[in-house]
Design a protein around this motif. Structure first.
Motif, PDB file in Angstrom:
ATOM      1  N   UNK A   1       0.823  -1.210   0.000  1.00 34.08           N
ATOM      2  CA  UNK A   1       0.000   0.000   0.000  1.00 34.08           C
ATOM      3  C   UNK A   1       0.856   1.260   0.000  1.00 34.08           C
ATOM      4  N   UNK A   2       2.116   1.126   0.428  1.00 37.88           N
ATOM      5  CA  UNK A   2       2.988   2.315   0.511  1.00 37.88           C
ATOM      6  C   UNK A   2       4.185   2.235  -0.428  1.00 37.88           C
ATOM      7  N   UNK A   3       4.462   1.061  -0.972  1.00 44.64           N
ATOM      8  CA  UNK A   3       5.627   0.893  -1.844  1.00 44.64           C
ATOM      9  C   UNK A   3       5.186   1.049  -3.309  1.00 44.64           C
ATOM     10  N   UNK A   4       5.659   2.117  -3.925  1.00 47.65           N
ATOM     11  CA  UNK A   4       5.290   2.405  -5.323  1.00 47.65           C
ATOM     12  C   UNK A   4       6.550   2.560  -6.159  1.00 47.65           C
ATOM     13  N   UNK A   5       6.553   1.879  -7.313  1.00 48.56           N
ATOM     14  CA  UNK A   5       7.637   2.017  -8.275  1.00 48.56           C
ATOM     15  C   UNK A   5       7.036   2.363  -9.633  1.00 48.56           C
ATOM     16  N   UNK A   6       7.633   3.359 -10.295  1.00 50.05           N
ATOM     17  CA  UNK A   6       7.174   3.767 -11.626  1.00 50.05           C
ATOM     18  C   UNK A   6       8.315   3.544 -12.611  1.00 50.05           C
ATOM     19  N   UNK A   7       8.042   2.803 -13.676  1.00 48.76           N
ATOM     20  CA  UNK A   7       9.040   2.573 -14.716  1.00 48.76           C
ATOM     21  C   UNK A   7       8.530   3.124 -16.041  1.00 48.76           C
ATOM     22  N   UNK A   8       9.483   3.539 -16.921  1.00 48.38           N
ATOM     23  CA  UNK A   8       9.070   4.040 -18.234  1.00 48.38           C
ATOM     24  C   UNK A   8       8.898   2.880 -19.208  1.00 48.38           C
ATOM     25  N   UNK A   9       8.672   3.201 -20.466  1.00 49.41           N
ATOM     26  CA  UNK A   9       8.400   2.159 -21.461  1.00 49.41           C
ATOM     27  C   UNK A   9       9.622   1.291 -21.733  1.00 49.41           C
ATOM     28  N   UNK A  10      10.817   1.787 -21.349  1.00 54.08           N
ATOM     29  CA  UNK A  10      12.043   1.006 -21.516  1.00 54.08           C
ATOM     30  C   UNK A  10      12.350   0.160 -20.293  1.00 54.08           C
TER      31      UNK A  10
ATOM     32  N   UNK B   1      -1.354  11.696  -2.636  1.00 50.41           N
ATOM     33  CA  UNK B   1      -0.174  12.520  -2.849  1.00 50.41           C
ATOM     34  C   UNK B   1       0.135  12.635  -4.341  1.00 50.41           C
ATOM     35  N   UNK B   2       0.870  13.677  -4.716  1.00 51.63           N
ATOM     36  CA  UNK B   2       1.260  13.877  -6.110  1.00 51.63           C
ATOM     37  C   UNK B   2       2.560  13.138  -6.377  1.00 51.63           C
ATOM     38  N   UNK B   3       2.556  12.305  -7.396  1.00 57.19           N
ATOM     39  CA  UNK B   3       3.753  11.574  -7.813  1.00 57.19           C
ATOM     40  C   UNK B   3       4.368  12.339  -8.983  1.00 57.19           C
ATOM     41  N   UNK B   4       5.591  12.850  -8.794  1.00 52.30           N
ATOM     42  CA  UNK B   4       6.234  13.702  -9.806  1.00 52.30           C
ATOM     43  C   UNK B   4       7.516  13.058 -10.317  1.00 52.30           C
ATOM     44  N   UNK B   5       7.661  13.034 -11.658  1.00 52.77           N
ATOM     45  CA  UNK B   5       8.867  12.491 -12.293  1.00 52.77           C
ATOM     46  C   UNK B   5       8.933  12.988 -13.735  1.00 52.77           C
TER      47      UNK B   5
ATOM     48  N   UNK C   1      13.477   2.708 -14.099  1.00 58.57           N
ATOM     49  CA  UNK C   1      12.755   3.266 -12.964  1.00 58.57           C
ATOM     50  C   UNK C   1      12.884   4.786 -12.968  1.00 58.57           C
ATOM     51  N   UNK C   2      11.756   5.469 -12.975  1.00 56.86           N
ATOM     52  CA  UNK C   2      11.762   6.941 -12.971  1.00 56.86           C
ATOM     53  C   UNK C   2      11.260   7.504 -11.643  1.00 56.86           C
TER      54      UNK C   2
END
Length: 401
Positions: free
Chosen positions: A233-242, A256-260, A245-246
Motif C-alpha cells: 500500500x505504501x511501496x510504489x515504483x514507476x518505470x518508463x516504457x524502456x 499525494x502527487x507523484x512527480x517524475x 525506474x523513474x
C-alpha cells in the motif's frame, strides 16, 4: 469675301452634323439616366466615379462571400446543436445503465440506444453543405470524413484543412471546421495521459496525469508507457516504457502527487498490493472513442470480469462524456461568434454601400428636368438650322431680277 457653293454646302453640312450629334448625345444621357458616360463628359468626375464603382464592386463581392459564410456557419452551428443534444441523451442513457437492478438484456437494450446515438452523431459528422461538399472533411470536400468500423471505432478520412472566405479588406472568416478538430481533439479530462489498468483490486483511479513542467519532460530518454506498480500500500515504483525506474518510494500516501520527468500524477483511492496500471500519452480523445468505451462498458453486463475496475472505468467514461459535451458546446459557440462577426460586417457593408451609392448618384445621375430642357433646345436649334439651310440653298440671282 467669296464663298464657293461647295464650301457653303460643306460648312452647313458640318454644322448640321454637329447639331444632330449634340441631339443624339442628349438622347443618350436621357435614355441612360446618367450625366457622366465617358471621361470626355467630365474628366474629374469620371475619375472619382471610377473609384466609387470599384469600391461598390468590392463590397458586392464581399457580400457574396458573406452569404456563403453565413450559410456554412449556420449549418455548423445547427450541426453542433444537434450533436450536443445527442451527447446529452447518451449521457443520460449511460447514467441509467449504472443500475445494479438491470438485467443483461436491459443493459443490451441501453447499449443499442447508445449505438443509435452513435449512428446519429456519425451522420452529423458527415453533413454536407448546399454544394454537396462535406463540411467536416477539411480541404477534401468530396471525401466522406468519418466511417464506422466493425469494432465500433470510427476512422477519420479527411484532413486538417481550414477553408476561409474574405468578408472585408482585412477580415477572413472560417467556413468549415476540420473533422479531426471537431470530433477527435477533445481534451483528455485526466490531462495528458490515459491509464490502462492491468490489475486493480482496490478501485484506485487516476485523478490527474499532466505534463506539469514541459522543460523537464523528456519522452526520448524516458518514453511514456509509465507503469505504476504497488508492491504494498505504501511501496510504489514507476518505470518508463524502456523498463527504467523513474520514480520509487516506500512511503506513498493516498492522494499525494507523484512527480517524475516533468510529469505529475495524482491518484484517488487506497491502493492494495499488486495494483498495477500503465499511463500512455493521450492529450486528446475522440468523441467516437468515448462512445465506443461507453458501449463496451454497458455491454459488459451485470457480471463484468472485474467489478471494481468496472466502477473505476464508469467514472472515467462519464467524465470524458462531459468533456465531449463541453467541447461540442465550445464548437457551437465559436460558430455563433463567427455568425455574429459576419452579421456585423454585413451591416458595415450595408452602411458603406449606402454612402457610396449616394456619392455615385450625386456625380453620375442625371437631372432629368435640366436634361430634357437642354434636349428640347438642341432639337429647336437643329430644326432652325435645317430650315435655314433649305431656304438659303434655294436662293439665286434670278430671285432679284
Amino acid at each position: 469675301m467669296r464663298i464657293s457653293t461647295a464650301q457653303f454646302y460643306y460648312q452647313n453640312s458640318q454644322r448640321l452634323t454637329d447639331k444632330q450629334s449634340n441631339v443624339n448625345d442628349q438622347m443618350k444621357y436621357i435614355s441612360s439616366g446618367k450625366r457622366v458616360l465617358t471621361a470626355k463628359d467630365d474628366a474629374v468626375s469620371f475619375g472619382t466615379l471610377t473609384g466609387y464603382k470599384s469600391e461598390i464592386e468590392n463590397i458586392e463581392k464581399y457580400q457574396r462571400n458573406i452569404t456563403i459564410g453565413e450559410n456554412r456557419n449556420s449549418l455548423i452551428e445547427t450541426s453542433f446543436g444537434n450533436a450536443e443534444r445527442i451527447l446529452q441523451e447518451l449521457k443520460t442513457t449511460f447514467i441509467q445503465a449504472n443500475n445494479g437492478t438491470l438485467s443483461d438484456s436491459d443493459l443490451q437494450a441501453l447499449a443499442d440506444i447508445i449505438k443509435d446515438g452513435q449512428d446519429q452523431l456519425l451522420d452529423i459528422a458527415n453533413t454536407k453543405d448546399e454544394t454537396g461538399g462535406f463540411i467536416f472533411s477539411g480541404f477534401q470536400i468530396d471525401v466522406q470524413p468519418f466511417s464506422l468500423q466493425p469494432d465500433n471505432s470510427v476512422s477519420y478520412n479527411g484532413d486538417s484543412g481550414q477553408r476561409q472566405l474574405q468578408v472585408a479588406k482585412n477580415i477572413l472568416v472560417d467556413t468549415n471546421i476540420p473533422g479531426d478538430y471537431a470530433f477527435e481533439k477533445v481534451k483528455n479530462n485526466l490531462g495528458d495521459f490515459s491509464p490502462t489498468y492491468n490489475s486493480n483490486t482496490s478501485g484506485i483511479g487516476v485523478n490527474k496525469a499532466v505534463i506539469a513542467t514541459p522543460g523537464s519532460y523528456d519522452p526520448a530518454t524516458n518514453p511514456p508507457g509509465y507503469t505504476f506498480n504497488f508492491s504494498s500500500a505504501t511501496d510504489l515504483t514507476v518505470t518508463d516504457d524502456n523498463g527504467v525506474t523513474v520514480y520509487s518510494t516506500a512511503t506513498y500516501v493516498p492522494g499525494q502527487t507523484v512527480a517524475f520527468n516533468g510529469v505529475e500524477v495524482q491518484l484517488n483511492g487506497n491502493p492494495l498490493p499488486g495494483d498495477n496500471f500503465t499511463l500512455d500519452a493521450e492529450e486528446e480523445i475522440s468523441i467516437f472513442d468515448t462512445i465506443k468505451s461507453a458501449i463496451e462498458w454497458v455491454e459488459a453486463g451485470q457480471s463484468p470480469a472485474n467489478s471494481t475496475q468496472h466502477n473505476v472505468e464508469y467514472g472515467e467514461i462519464l467524465d470524458q462524456i462531459n468533456a465531449a459535451l463541453n467541447h461540442t458546446v465550445t464548437q457551437r459557440t465559436e460558430a455563433g461568434v463567427r455568425l455574429k462577426l459576419i452579421e456585423n460586417q454585413d451591416n458595415n457593408h450595408q452602411d458603406a454601400l449606402l454612402n457610396l451609392e449616394q456619392g455615385r448618384s450625386n456625380i453620375e445621375d442625371l437631372d432629368f428636368a435640366k436634361a430634357i430642357s437642354t434636349f428640347e433646345q438642341s432639337q429647336v436649334a437643329l430644326q432652325a438650322a435645317q430650315q435655314t439651310f433649305v431656304q438659303i440653298k434655294g436662293l439665286t440671282l434670278f430671285n432679284y431680277i
